[in-house]
Every structure is written in C-alpha cells, then in structure tokens.
Design a protein around this motif. Structure first.
Motif, PDB file in Angstrom:
ATOM      1  N   PHE A   1      33.239 -49.059 -90.843  1.00  3.27           N
ATOM      2  CA  PHE A   1      32.611 -47.794 -90.473  1.00  3.27           C
ATOM      3  C   PHE A   1      31.387 -48.102 -89.607  1.00  3.27           C
ATOM      4  O   PHE A   1      30.702 -49.103 -89.818  1.00  3.27           O
ATOM      5  N   LYS A   2      31.107 -47.223 -88.645  1.00  2.00           N
ATOM      6  CA  LYS A   2      29.997 -47.454 -87.722  1.00  2.00           C
ATOM      7  C   LYS A   2      29.151 -46.195 -87.587  1.00  2.00           C
ATOM      8  O   LYS A   2      29.697 -45.090 -87.477  1.00  2.00           O
ATOM      9  N   ARG A   3      27.848 -46.359 -87.573  1.00  2.71           N
ATOM     10  CA  ARG A   3      26.944 -45.245 -87.311  1.00  2.71           C
ATOM     11  C   ARG A   3      25.788 -45.762 -86.456  1.00  2.71           C
ATOM     12  O   ARG A   3      25.501 -46.963 -86.421  1.00  2.71           O
ATOM     13  N   SER A   4      25.148 -44.847 -85.762  1.00  2.00           N
ATOM     14  CA  SER A   4      24.046 -45.211 -84.868  1.00  2.00           C
ATOM     15  C   SER A   4      22.714 -45.038 -85.580  1.00  2.00           C
ATOM     16  O   SER A   4      22.479 -44.026 -86.251  1.00  2.00           O
ATOM     17  N   GLU A   5      21.856 -46.025 -85.431  1.00  2.00           N
ATOM     18  CA  GLU A   5      20.496 -45.971 -85.950  1.00  2.00           C
ATOM     19  C   GLU A   5      19.560 -46.428 -84.830  1.00  2.00           C
ATOM     20  O   GLU A   5      19.411 -47.621 -84.582  1.00  2.00           O
ATOM     21  N   GLY A   6      18.978 -45.452 -84.157  1.00  2.00           N
ATOM     22  CA  GLY A   6      18.109 -45.785 -83.027  1.00  2.00           C
ATOM     23  C   GLY A   6      18.923 -46.285 -81.852  1.00  2.00           C
ATOM     24  O   GLY A   6      19.899 -45.680 -81.437  1.00  2.00           O
ATOM     25  N   SER A   7      18.529 -47.426 -81.326  1.00  4.14           N
ATOM     26  CA  SER A   7      19.216 -47.989 -80.160  1.00  4.14           C
ATOM     27  C   SER A   7      20.383 -48.887 -80.531  1.00  4.14           C
ATOM     28  O   SER A   7      21.144 -49.307 -79.660  1.00  4.14           O
ATOM     29  N   ASN A   8      20.539 -49.207 -81.819  1.00  6.44           N
ATOM     30  CA  ASN A   8      21.603 -50.113 -82.258  1.00  6.44           C
ATOM     31  C   ASN A   8      22.570 -49.400 -83.198  1.00  6.44           C
ATOM     32  O   ASN A   8      22.274 -48.333 -83.742  1.00  6.44           O
ATOM     33  N   ASN A   9      23.716 -50.032 -83.393  1.00  3.67           N
ATOM     34  CA  ASN A   9      24.704 -49.558 -84.347  1.00  3.67           C
ATOM     35  C   ASN A   9      24.590 -50.336 -85.650  1.00  3.67           C
ATOM     36  O   ASN A   9      24.203 -51.511 -85.658  1.00  3.67           O
ATOM     37  N   VAL A  10      24.948 -49.678 -86.731  1.00  4.88           N
ATOM     38  CA  VAL A  10      24.990 -50.318 -88.042  1.00  4.88           C
ATOM     39  C   VAL A  10      26.401 -50.145 -88.593  1.00  4.88           C
ATOM     40  O   VAL A  10      26.944 -49.043 -88.584  1.00  4.88           O
ATOM     41  N   PHE A  11      26.984 -51.245 -89.048  1.00  6.93           N
ATOM     42  CA  PHE A  11      28.348 -51.243 -89.553  1.00  6.93           C
ATOM     43  C   PHE A  11      28.350 -51.346 -91.072  1.00  6.93           C
ATOM     44  O   PHE A  11      27.463 -51.979 -91.669  1.00  6.93           O
ATOM     45  N   THR A  12      29.323 -50.720 -91.679  1.00 11.43           N
ATOM     46  CA  THR A  12      29.565 -50.871 -93.111  1.00 11.43           C
ATOM     47  C   THR A  12      30.967 -51.433 -93.291  1.00 11.43           C
ATOM     48  O   THR A  12      31.949 -50.834 -92.851  1.00 11.43           O
ATOM     49  N   TYR A  13      31.050 -52.604 -93.910  1.00 17.33           N
ATOM     50  CA  TYR A  13      32.323 -53.264 -94.148  1.00 17.33           C
ATOM     51  C   TYR A  13      32.745 -53.025 -95.598  1.00 17.33           C
ATOM     52  O   TYR A  13      32.091 -53.508 -96.532  1.00 17.33           O
ATOM     53  N   GLU A  14      33.804 -52.276 -95.769  1.00 14.16           N
ATOM     54  CA  GLU A  14      34.314 -51.956 -97.100  1.00 14.16           C
ATOM     55  C   GLU A  14      35.491 -52.865 -97.420  1.00 14.16           C
ATOM     56  O   GLU A  14      36.597 -52.708 -96.880  1.00 14.16           O
ATOM     57  N   LEU A  15      35.262 -53.834 -98.283  1.00 10.89           N
ATOM     58  CA  LEU A  15      36.319 -54.769 -98.665  1.00 10.89           C
ATOM     59  C   LEU A  15      37.337 -54.062 -99.558  1.00 10.89           C
ATOM     60  O   LEU A  15      36.972 -53.374-100.507  1.00 10.89           O
ATOM     61  N   GLN A  16      38.596 -54.247 -99.230  1.00  9.60           N
ATOM     62  CA  GLN A  16      39.662 -53.621 -99.985  1.00  9.60           C
ATOM     63  C   GLN A  16      40.197 -54.569-101.053  1.00  9.60           C
ATOM     64  O   GLN A  16      40.075 -55.795-100.947  1.00  9.60           O
ATOM     65  N   GLN A  17      40.798 -53.991-102.061  1.00  4.63           N
ATOM     66  CA  GLN A  17      41.346 -54.808-103.150  1.00  4.63           C
ATOM     67  C   GLN A  17      42.538 -55.617-102.647  1.00  4.63           C
ATOM     68  O   GLN A  17      43.395 -55.120-101.909  1.00  4.63           O
ATOM     69  N   LEU A  18      42.583 -56.862-103.063  1.00  4.43           N
ATOM     70  CA  LEU A  18      43.688 -57.740-102.699  1.00  4.43           C
ATOM     71  C   LEU A  18      44.801 -57.668-103.735  1.00  4.43           C
ATOM     72  O   LEU A  18      44.572 -57.292-104.890  1.00  4.43           O
ATOM     73  N   PHE A  19      45.998 -58.045-103.308  1.00  2.00           N
ATOM     74  CA  PHE A  19      47.088 -58.181-104.263  1.00  2.00           C
ATOM     75  C   PHE A  19      46.885 -59.453-105.086  1.00  2.00           C
ATOM     76  O   PHE A  19      46.470 -60.494-104.562  1.00  2.00           O
ATOM     77  N   SER A  20      47.187 -59.364-106.344  1.00  2.93           N
ATOM     78  CA  SER A  20      47.287 -60.585-107.133  1.00  2.93           C
ATOM     79  C   SER A  20      48.533 -61.336-106.662  1.00  2.93           C
ATOM     80  O   SER A  20      49.416 -60.756-106.017  1.00  2.93           O
ATOM     81  N   PRO A  21      48.664 -62.630-106.947  1.00  2.38           N
ATOM     82  CA  PRO A  21      49.856 -63.364-106.489  1.00  2.38           C
ATOM     83  C   PRO A  21      51.170 -62.719-106.927  1.00  2.38           C
ATOM     84  O   PRO A  21      52.118 -62.656-106.140  1.00  2.38           O
ATOM     85  N   ALA A  22      51.219 -62.226-108.163  1.00  2.75           N
ATOM     86  CA  ALA A  22      52.463 -61.628-108.650  1.00  2.75           C
ATOM     87  C   ALA A  22      52.787 -60.340-107.906  1.00  2.75           C
ATOM     88  O   ALA A  22      53.944 -60.092-107.539  1.00  2.75           O
ATOM     89  N   HIS A  23      51.773 -59.511-107.641  1.00  8.97           N
ATOM     90  CA  HIS A  23      52.002 -58.237-106.952  1.00  8.97           C
ATOM     91  C   HIS A  23      52.211 -58.437-105.449  1.00  8.97           C
ATOM     92  O   HIS A  23      52.804 -57.573-104.787  1.00  8.97           O
ATOM     93  N   PHE A  24      51.715 -59.532-104.914  1.00 15.43           N
ATOM     94  CA  PHE A  24      51.917 -59.804-103.488  1.00 15.43           C
ATOM     95  C   PHE A  24      53.404 -59.872-103.153  1.00 15.43           C
ATOM     96  O   PHE A  24      53.849 -59.337-102.131  1.00 15.43           O
ATOM     97  N   PHE A  25      54.167 -60.528-104.009  1.00 14.40           N
ATOM     98  CA  PHE A  25      55.600 -60.692-103.738  1.00 14.40           C
ATOM     99  C   PHE A  25      56.385 -59.405-103.973  1.00 14.40           C
ATOM    100  O   PHE A  25      57.555 -59.315-103.578  1.00 14.40           O
ATOM    101  N   LYS A  26      55.763 -58.395-104.568  1.00 17.71           N
ATOM    102  CA  LYS A  26      56.440 -57.116-104.746  1.00 17.71           C
ATOM    103  C   LYS A  26      56.280 -56.219-103.518  1.00 17.71           C
ATOM    104  O   LYS A  26      56.965 -55.200-103.420  1.00 17.71           O
ATOM    105  N   ASP A  27      55.362 -56.582-102.629  1.00 17.15           N
ATOM    106  CA  ASP A  27      55.197 -55.824-101.388  1.00 17.15           C
ATOM    107  C   ASP A  27      56.202 -56.356-100.368  1.00 17.15           C
ATOM    108  O   ASP A  27      56.121 -57.526 -99.956  1.00 17.15           O
TER     109      ASP A  27
END
Length: 446
Positions: A94-120
């Motif tokens: 996500f990006k928003r402007s603060e003054g002359s610069n931009n500020v980013f927000t990085y939202e880390l998503q949940q990873l698959f566990s090894p067992a659930h990875f193979f179900k995708d």
C-alpha cells in the motif's frame, strides 16, 4: 520492465503481518517457495518479517536505504523481489503520500505450511516443474506423511452427523462467498457447461467451486485453449462423473508437452512493461493500433521470421539484435519497432551501423513501449523531411540570388556577339552564292 525510480531510498515503509505464520513456515520458505521466486525474494520476506519487532517502538517509518544496507542489494533488485512476493501471494503493498515523499506499508501474508502447500494445485504444480519429479515426490512424501493405519478404522463423527443448519441467511451467505470467489477467477465456463450438457454429464457435479478454480489455474499455467481443457476434463472424469484432479493435472501437462515439444514450464519475470487493465480491455481500432499491439507482444525473433514469410531468422541477424538490445538496454517492443523501421527504410536489409546509430538515439530518449517508439520514429522522420525540404528550397533561392549583374551583362554581350557573328557568316554565304550565280549567268551568255 524499467524498475529504476519506482522507489526512492529516502522513502519510508512500515511492515505489518496479516496473520500468524505456521510453526514450520521456514521449511516452506526454503524448500517450497524459494525454488519458485528465488533467494532474493525469500530474503526480502524474512527481512521484512523481522523488521516488525524493530518498528514496534518506533513511530517514524524505516527508509528503503536501510533495507538496501540490510540486503546489500540495489533498489531496483529489491523492487523486483517485491513484485515476485506480491505475485505469488506472499505480500500486499500500500502507498500513501506524506509531504514530498511516499510511504509504503508492506502487509506480509500468511504462508502455507508444507503440508498445505501441496494441497494448492497451482503452487504444487509449479514446484513440480521447477525441481523435477524425483525431488518433488521426495518432498511431498516427507511433508505430507501417510496416516498411521495402526490406529484402526477412522470413525470420527462429522459435522453433518451431529448438527443441522437450517438458517437461510447462512446458506445465502455461503452462496455469495462462492460467487465472489468465482468472479475473482475471471473465466467464462459457458463453453464447458455446453460441452458437458451435450454429453449428458451433470454440470454441477463436475464444475464445483474447487474444480472451477483448478481448471482456471491450469488454463493459465499451461496457456491452454478451451478445447484442450475440455479434452483434459473428459479424460479425467470417473465413472461417477467426478473430476479426478490428479488425472486432470496430468492430462493438462501431457497436452502442454505435445503443444510445446516437451519444454518445461517455469516462472519468469516479464521483460516488457506491464499493461494496465484499461489497455488490455481496449480493442485496437485502426491498422496502426493493431500493428502496435503486435509489436508489443511479439518477440524480435518472431518478427524477423514473420517479415521473412515464415522462414527462420538468420543467426547473424539474431546476434545483431541480441547484442544491440543488451548494450543499449532497449525493451523488446522498442526493438521490434526499430527492426520494422530499419527494414522499411533500407530495402529489407539490417545494416549494423544503421541499427546501432538509431538504437543509441532511442536509448537516450528512454523509449519503453512500442507506441512511444512508433510516435518517436514518425516525429524524427517528419523533422528530417521538413529540414531536407527547407534546405532544398533555400539552395535554389540562393542559387538565383548569387548571380551578379556583371555576369548577366557579360552573358548578354556574348549572346549578342554570337548573333552578330552568325549574321556576318550568313551575309558572306549569301555573297558567295550571288557571285556563283553571276558567273554561271555570264558563261551562258557567251
């Protein structure tokens, strides 16, 4: 794609975690995600993950310059790694402007566990092609062990055995969720429904929500047409008209090998600039727009072959194009316009000196798309023609103006002298003819 300038070192960022990660997420990152997205993207994810704790007691955002020092990478490579995390579903930005610069927000998503990875189906199939069958089967057996049969028969009661749901709103809510999920797939299954209906196969039994998702993923993964998917679905149907997902994936893979002569499919970063949704939906109207669309998507090799009536491009031409693209940093669509332009201007010949001269000029102009290159080429050609025409008319005008008056007088005198001389010659001739006539006359009278 040009990634320079997408982020500035002085711009800040925050990191948040969407949900708690599984206990064995590190195993998924190392053995399952890393073969797909590479070590830089995995390292970026881990760095951002551990940044969360450092930002708890800090109100100001961290700068990307600090991230460059952590990873020992230039900012364009960090941006490229971030795109891979976003594309695979591991990060939202996500990006928003603060003054002359931009500020980013990085939202880390949940990873698959090894067992659930193979179900995708999508991720597991991609991993299969990246690491090969032997390594894939080893990891799958290791991370998804078979249940211990020594416990006896599983007699655990299910939800339906114990409870009954009769709330209409709950059912409607589930239907809305399914419809929303299907909308995200953006695939029209009307052709498949028609094919199943013709064969008297129950549509709802085959095209479940999960199966539709699987079918759309395989279409995208293997770049298959609707008739290819139809054959694969029919091949994978059981006697009870249920879709065997493993046989369906295997059938899609077989079709892919037949179409592309056994080449493996792998994830690859795009070299050309990504188009936005509006440009994708817009259909080309004019012949020029159709040409631009073709030059945006086709490879330089394919363009050379098309312009050669389908014949293979020569190794010399391919090396020339490759070296110029590498040295000048021209995107593939811009290179296509350059090839098209040079061939038209030089009687279908690729002159190395001519191509290099134009390529260096276009590289300094920082052209990124076929449309920009086409407009730039037109502008340059028009300017050249205008200058040529101006110089030509200026030369003619100057030629008339530089003739001095004395030269004109001298020319006039020469013409007069020539006329006088010619007149004198004519008079002498007439005199001789007259004398000859007189002699003849005198002889006859004697």
């Amino acid at each position: 794609m040009n990634r320079i300038g997408k982020i500035l070192p002085v711009e800040g960022y925050y990191v948040v975690l969407k949900e708690t990660l599984p206990v064995d997420y590190a195993k998924s990152l190392t053995h399952l995600y890393q073969p797909l997205i590479g070590i830089q993207a995995v390292t970026l994810y881990q760095t951002l993950l551990h940044e969360i704790e450092l930002q708890l007691n800090k109100s100001e955002p961290q700068t990307h310059h600090t991230l460059m020092n952590y990873l020992n990478l230039p900012l364009d490579e960090i941006y490229s790694a971030r795109l891979k995390l976003e594309a695979i579903g591991m990060l939202k930005t996500f990006k928003r402007s603060e003054g002359s610069n931009n500020v980013f927000t990085y939202e880390l998503q949940q990873l698959f566990s090894p067992a659930h990875f193979f179900k995708d189906p999508m991720l597991s199939q991609l991993l299969y092609h990246h690491i090969g069958n032997d390594k894939f089967q080893f990891l799958k057996q290791h991370f998804t062990p078979s249940p211990n049969e020594s416990f006896g028969v599983n007699i655990t009661a299910t939800f339906q055995d114990v409870f009954e749901t009769v709330t209409p709103s709950y059912q409607q809510e589930n239907m809305d969720v399914e419809e929303a999920e299907l909308d995200m797939l953006d695939v029209d299954f009307s052709w498949m429904e028609h094919a199943l209906k013709q064969r008297m196969i129950p549509i709802r039994k085959v095209l479940t929500t999960q199966n539709r998702k699987l079918i759309s993923q395989m279409m995208f993964l293997y770049n298959l047409e609707s008739h290819d998917i139809e054959k694969s679905v029919l091949w994978a149907l059981t006697e009870e008209n249920c879709l065997n997902t493993e046989e369906f994936k295997a059938a899609c893979h077989d079709v892919f090998k037949q179409k592309y002569r056994g080449n493996n499919i792998r994830l690859s970063a795009k070299t050309s600039q990504m188009k936005n949704a509006t440009s994708k939906s817009k259909q080309p109207l004019t012949k020029e727009e159709q040409l631009i669309e073709q030059l945006e998507t086709i490879s330089p090799r394919q363009l050379l072959e098309d312009l050669s009536s389908g014949n293979h491009a020569s190794e010399q031409d391919l090396r020339l194009i490759r070296d110029i693209m590498t040295s000048q940093g021209l995107p593939s669509p811009v290179m296509n316009v350059l090839i098209h332009y040079v061939l038209l201007q030089s009687n279908m010949k690729l002159s190395k000196a001519y191509v290099e001269k134009i390529a260096s000029h276009w590289s300094r102009a920082n052209l990124q798309t076929a449309k920009e290159a086409m407009a730039f080429a037109k502008k340059e050609k028009d300017s050249y023609q205008k200058v040529k025409k101006t110089n030509s008319s200026y030369g003619v005008r100057n030629k008339k103006e530089v003739i001095p008056d004395w030269f004109k007088e001298q020319k006039k005198k020469q013409l007069q002298a020539t006329a006088t001389k010619e007149e004198e010659i004519d008079e002498a001739k007439e005199q001789r003819e007259l004398e000859e006539l007189l002699r003849q006359y005198s002889s006859n009278n004697k």
